[in-house]
Design a protein around this motif. Structure first.
Motif, short mmCIF file in Angstrom:
data_model
loop_
_atom_site.label_atom_id
_atom_site.label_comp_id
_atom_site.label_asym_id
_atom_site.label_seq_id
_atom_site.Cartn_x
_atom_site.Cartn_y
_atom_site.Cartn_z
N ASP A 80 50.13 56.55 52.28
CA ASP A 80 49.49 55.53 53.13
C ASP A 80 48.79 54.48 52.25
O ASP A 80 48.93 53.27 52.48
N CYS A 81 48.05 54.94 51.25
CA CYS A 81 47.35 54.02 50.34
C CYS A 81 48.35 53.12 49.61
O CYS A 81 48.09 51.94 49.38
N LEU A 82 49.48 53.70 49.22
CA LEU A 82 50.47 52.93 48.46
C LEU A 82 50.99 51.74 49.27
O LEU A 82 51.20 50.66 48.72
N LYS A 83 51.17 51.96 50.58
CA LYS A 83 51.67 50.84 51.41
C LYS A 83 50.75 49.63 51.28
O LYS A 83 51.20 48.51 51.05
N HIS A 84 49.45 49.88 51.44
CA HIS A 84 48.49 48.77 51.39
C HIS A 84 48.38 48.19 49.98
O HIS A 84 48.37 46.98 49.79
N THR A 85 48.28 49.10 49.01
CA THR A 85 48.07 48.64 47.63
C THR A 85 49.30 47.89 47.12
O THR A 85 49.17 46.84 46.47
N ASN A 86 50.49 48.41 47.41
CA ASN A 86 51.70 47.70 46.98
C ASN A 86 51.74 46.29 47.55
O ASN A 86 52.12 45.34 46.87
N ALA A 87 51.36 46.16 48.83
CA ALA A 87 51.39 44.85 49.47
C ALA A 87 50.42 43.90 48.76
O ALA A 87 50.74 42.73 48.50
N ARG A 88 49.25 44.42 48.40
CA ARG A 88 48.26 43.58 47.73
C ARG A 88 48.75 43.18 46.32
O ARG A 88 48.58 42.04 45.88
N ILE A 89 49.38 44.13 45.63
CA ILE A 89 49.89 43.84 44.28
C ILE A 89 50.97 42.75 44.35
O ILE A 89 50.96 41.79 43.56
N LYS A 90 51.87 42.88 45.32
CA LYS A 90 52.95 41.89 45.44
C LYS A 90 52.38 40.50 45.72
O LYS A 90 52.87 39.49 45.23
N GLU A 91 51.32 40.47 46.51
CA GLU A 91 50.72 39.19 46.90
C GLU A 91 49.97 38.57 45.72
O GLU A 91 50.09 37.37 45.47
N GLN A 92 49.22 39.38 44.99
CA GLN A 92 48.35 38.83 43.94
C GLN A 92 49.07 38.62 42.62
O GLN A 92 48.68 37.75 41.83
N GLY A 93 50.06 39.40 42.31
CA GLY A 93 50.76 39.27 41.02
C GLY A 93 49.80 39.43 39.86
O GLY A 93 48.83 40.20 39.92
N GLY A 94 50.04 38.65 38.79
CA GLY A 94 49.27 38.79 37.56
C GLY A 94 47.78 38.52 37.69
O GLY A 94 47.00 38.92 36.83
N LYS A 95 47.40 37.84 38.78
CA LYS A 95 45.97 37.53 38.98
C LYS A 95 45.13 38.80 39.09
O LYS A 95 43.92 38.77 38.91
N ILE A 96 45.79 39.90 39.43
CA ILE A 96 45.06 41.15 39.62
C ILE A 96 44.54 41.72 38.29
O ILE A 96 43.62 42.54 38.27
N ILE A 97 45.12 41.27 37.19
CA ILE A 97 44.76 41.82 35.86
C ILE A 97 43.56 41.05 35.29
O ILE A 97 43.62 39.84 35.08
N PRO A 98 42.44 41.77 35.06
CA PRO A 98 41.23 41.07 34.61
C PRO A 98 41.29 40.62 33.16
O PRO A 98 42.02 41.19 32.35
N ARG A 99 40.50 39.59 32.87
CA ARG A 99 40.37 39.09 31.49
C ARG A 99 38.91 39.17 31.07
O ARG A 99 38.02 38.86 31.87
N LEU A 100 38.69 39.52 29.84
CA LEU A 100 37.33 39.52 29.28
C LEU A 100 37.32 38.57 28.09
O LEU A 100 38.34 38.40 27.41
N LEU A 101 36.15 38.00 27.86
CA LEU A 101 35.97 37.20 26.64
C LEU A 101 35.30 38.07 25.59
O LEU A 101 34.31 38.76 25.90
N PHE A 102 35.80 38.00 24.37
CA PHE A 102 35.20 38.82 23.31
C PHE A 102 33.72 38.48 23.14
O PHE A 102 32.89 39.36 22.91
N SER A 103 33.37 37.20 23.29
CA SER A 103 31.95 36.81 23.11
C SER A 103 31.07 37.52 24.14
O SER A 103 29.94 37.89 23.85
N ASP A 104 31.58 37.74 25.34
CA ASP A 104 30.79 38.46 26.36
C ASP A 104 30.66 39.94 26.00
O ASP A 104 29.63 40.55 26.26
N ILE A 105 31.71 40.49 25.42
CA ILE A 105 31.63 41.90 24.97
C ILE A 105 30.56 42.01 23.89
O ILE A 105 29.69 42.87 23.92
#
Ligand SMILES: [Fe+2]
Length: 501
Positions: A80-105
């Motif tokens: 059940d969770c996969l249905k929703h999550t897969n739909a969200r992944i397909k919609e968002q694409g690469g935007k779902i992957i977070p970015r950090l700045l080394f200076s903030d780390i």
């Protein structure tokens, strides 16, 4: 400049030292010869039926009726969770992957919400630790190294290598001991936790030698399908530790599975079958540093961006079979995937996508509910110097085609903490660095002995963080309890004790 006097010992002297020889110092050639040997799909190996004991293994893991009911409940919830999550992944694409700045780390300014996203997605891009100029300089230096040693250098594919069997080139030494890369790794490693008596020091990153790739436009040979490293059937089969990392997935509260708990990973046996190119260290984050500007469709990394869900599904999938096959449903994908079409099956010996001695592979056939053709998500554009890390349980792949104009190039540099086993490996790896031999986990028989321009102690960056990464300076505990203190003491013993290599 780094110097360590004791490294002038010959290999014969190392071998005779110590009450227990270092397990990773055996320089006998392992089977296989390049990256294709780690994957049954790249090696073209047939998928063989597993023996009867694998059915018994399933029954052992789910012994009672109550356990079976829990498994069924969990399976239905995960689907059940996969249905929703897969739909969200397909919609968002690469935007779902977070970015950090080394200076903030470095300045401790990471937003807790983004950190939560890093943990949930299991993949992160870190920008700003390495300059573009330095990363491009590394690539040019590697190309020179390949050219200078072209008669002996090996890689995949054999006739026109794009994944090089290089472990000791100068840029690799420089990148692995780059202070900002190591600080990034210490930060990511400390997102993990462990029980107080667990022998691990998460804040002390060490180096793990791996390959590099310089992939040309148009290449289709290095098509690495969705997989997870760290063995395959071992996740269920190693009853001492590896299995425990996933035990909550079989409990009534599967969502309490903590992918960032290192406690049982430390002793996990991920390589029961001594597979070629298996990784013998605990590597919480796999990773690379980019040496090119690379976007989606240009031969970059793809991931399934939800670690909890993909892990829960992988573990449970082994216990379920479809009642009617996909072909019986014709084109009706929803009917095939519907929960009603899947039943608990402890008789089958199949662990889909698991071949002993190989990495865990996944596909639309073996793991259909993940909808991998549509959900494997390419990481957003990266520039030279950007780092990408993915959790060791993350399903990942390399895009099958490289349609870009430039090369798609990375050095594989994971984030690896101090554990006793990791330190034992590090001691052997240090010896391979000094001799030019290949590191234990890799099967390029000849190594880089005698290569022109090979990396040396002079290429290691200044500072304790860098020197420790290569096992050249004693580690110090960071005040995280007895387990950490024990790990540090034993690690220093492997590296600097009377019996060290
Ligand atoms: Fe991999």
């Amino acid at each position: 400049m780094a110097t360590v006097k004791s490294f002038s010992h010959s290999r014969r002297e190392y071998a005779s030292a110590g009450p227990r020889p270092n397990r990773y110092s055996n320089q006998q050639a392992k089977p296989g010869s390049d990256i294709s040997d780690a994957f049954s799909s790249l090696a073209g190996a047939p998928i063989l039926e597993l023996p009867q004991r694998y059915s018994e293994l399933k029954k052992e893991l789910v012994p009672g009726l109550r356990d079976q009911e829990v498994l069924l409940k969990n399976w239905n919830e995960v689907l059940d969770c996969l249905k929703h999550t897969n739909a969200r992944i397909k919609e968002q694409g690469g935007k779902i992957i977070p970015r950090l700045l080394f200076s903030d780390i470095e300045n401790g300014r990471i937003d807790p919400d983004i950190l939560e996203q890093v943990r949930s997605v299991g993949t992160v891009i870190v920008k700003g630790a390495v300059t573009k100029e330095q990363a491009l300089g590394w690539k040019e230096s590697i190309k020179r190294y390949a050219a200078d040693n072209r008669d002996r250098a090996r890689g995949f594919p054999k006739d026109d290598p794009q994944v090089w069997e290089f472990y000791h080139s100068r840029p690799q030494v420089s990148a692995r001991t780059h202070p900002a890369i190591l600080k990034t790794q210490a930060f990511l490693l400390t997102q993990w936790r462990a029980d107080a008596d667990a022998e691990i020091s998460l804040g002390n990153p060490i180096s793990y030698f791996d390959r590099l790739r310089i992939r040309f436009p148009g290449d289709m040979t290095f098509a690495l399908g969705p997989h997870i490293d760290g063995g395959s059937v071992e996740r269920w089969e190693d009853n001492k530790a590896y299995r425990k990392c996933f035990s909550r997935i079989l409990s009534p509260n599967w969502k309490s599975h903590d992918a960032f708990d290192a406690t049982h990973r430390i002793e996990a046996k991920m390589d029961i079958y001594a597979g070629p190119s298996a990784c013998n260290v605990f590597r919480p984050w796999q990773g690379w540093v980019s040496m090119s500007s690379t976007s989606a469709n240009e031969g970059t990394l793809q991931v399934y961006p939800n670690t909890l869900l993909s892990t829960a599904y992988l573990i449970l999938r082994a216990f379920f079979s479809p009642i009617r096959t996909a072909s019986e449903f014709g084109g009706n994908k929803n009917g095939y995937l519907a929960a009603e079409n899947w039943a608990l099956d402890l008789e089958s010996t199949a662990f889909p996508g698991s071949v002993p001695g190989r990495a865990q592979e996944l596909s639309d056939e073996t793991h259909p509910h993940l909808e991998l053709t549509e959900t494997m998500t390419s990481v957003p554009p990266v520039d030279p110097g950007d780092q990408v890390y993915w959790h060791c349980d993350t399903i990942h792949a390399v895009e099958s085609q490289h349609r870009g104009k430039g090369d798609s190039s990375v050095m594989y540099i994971p984030a690896v903490p101090v554990t006793v086993n990791n330190a034992e490996y590090l001691a052997a790896q240090r010896a391979s660095f000094i001799t030019g031999y290949r590191p234990y986990d890799f099967s390029s028989v000849e190594g880089e002995i005698g290569f022109i321009g090979r990396g040396s102690l002079q290429d290691i960056n200044e500072g304790s963080l860098s020197r420790r990464a290569y096992g050249l300076e004693k580690f110090e505990a960071l005040g995280n309890g007895n387990g950490e203190a024990n790990a540090i003491e034993k690690a220093n013993e492997w590296l600097f004790g009377p019996h060290s290599l």
